[in-house]
Write a protein that holds these residues in place. Sequence first.
Motif, mmCIF file in Angstrom:
data_model
loop_
_atom_site.group_PDB
_atom_site.id
_atom_site.type_symbol
_atom_site.label_atom_id
_atom_site.label_comp_id
_atom_site.label_asym_id
_atom_site.label_seq_id
_atom_site.Cartn_x
_atom_site.Cartn_y
_atom_site.Cartn_z
ATOM 1 N N SER A 1 0.821 -1.215 0.000
ATOM 2 C CA SER A 1 0.000 0.000 0.000
ATOM 3 C C SER A 1 0.853 1.261 0.000
ATOM 4 O O SER A 1 0.365 2.342 -0.345
ATOM 5 N N PHE B 1 -3.006 5.998 -0.074
ATOM 6 C CA PHE B 1 -4.030 6.238 0.944
ATOM 7 C C PHE B 1 -4.776 7.544 0.667
ATOM 8 O O PHE B 1 -6.000 7.623 0.848
ATOM 9 N N ALA C 1 -4.015 -0.290 -0.353
ATOM 10 C CA ALA C 1 -4.300 0.792 0.588
ATOM 11 C C ALA C 1 -5.756 0.749 1.025
ATOM 12 O O ALA C 1 -6.068 0.930 2.217
ATOM 13 N N LEU D 1 -7.190 0.130 4.864
ATOM 14 C CA LEU D 1 -8.133 1.021 5.536
ATOM 15 C C LEU D 1 -9.364 0.267 6.019
ATOM 16 O O LEU D 1 -9.921 0.586 7.073
#
Length: 278
Positions: free
Chosen positions: A32, A56, A247, A251
């Motif tokens: 990520s 991100f 990413a 999350l």
Amino acid sequence: MRTKLATYSAGILALAAAVIWAFPVYWMLNSSLLPNTTLQSTTPHFLPLGGSFDNFKAVLADGGFVRALGVSLTVTLATVLVCLVVAFLGALAISRFRFRGRKSFILALLLIQMLPAEGMFIAQYKMFSSLNMLNSVIGLTVLYAAAVVPFTIWMLRGFVAGVPVELEEAAMVDGLSRTQAFLRITFPLLAPGLVASGVYAFLQAWNEFTVALVVMTEEQSKTLPLWLRSFIQASATRETDWGMVMAASTLVAVPVIIFFLLVQSRMSSGLVGGAVKG
């Protein structure tokens, strides 16, 4: 000598198993932080050297993520709350009281767990469509709670049965009412069981995909697993950006990690405490 050798060997095997188990999580986090050009190269990069948080930022810039996060958090927390309240009262009833149909109720809890969820999709869809509860947070919460409550009752039953009723009776002799004795004596002892049940309900609701896919068909009502699927599909229409995909997956996993950090102190005892008495 043989005992020490066996201990060291077991430790090495446990460490190797832990590394194998943790590596996919590390690889997701590592990927990520890397750009897509690096990930597509034939040389693997085991360290995020030269990485950044651009992936991100790109995922968070997608309005769908924040919306799906809100839906998932609302549904999950509501499911946990409903399951703990209903399952706690149910477990208390079958553990502390003797009533007609008690054994049949306990047997029904076990039989419900054997029903395949996929076999009820059509019936659930038609029922919730007739009630205008499709694409509804309340509707999805009801379905999740109905699926999780039976096993949660069975889990909490062991914890309630493991607390001697004599403790409450002794407190009542000292002048407390039955309700006061339960709240002051028994209820604090059930905290590990409630935590363990809450963890189970949280994981079931947070990670569930197929039921949400059936009843949450509109874009604004998607949960995080549905959003992640759509995000990957959208990425696949062009050249797949694996950095952004990883990413996004990271999350999605963050709330679960935070939840575990908050409850981990009581989770260990809760997972085995219910086996004391059935």
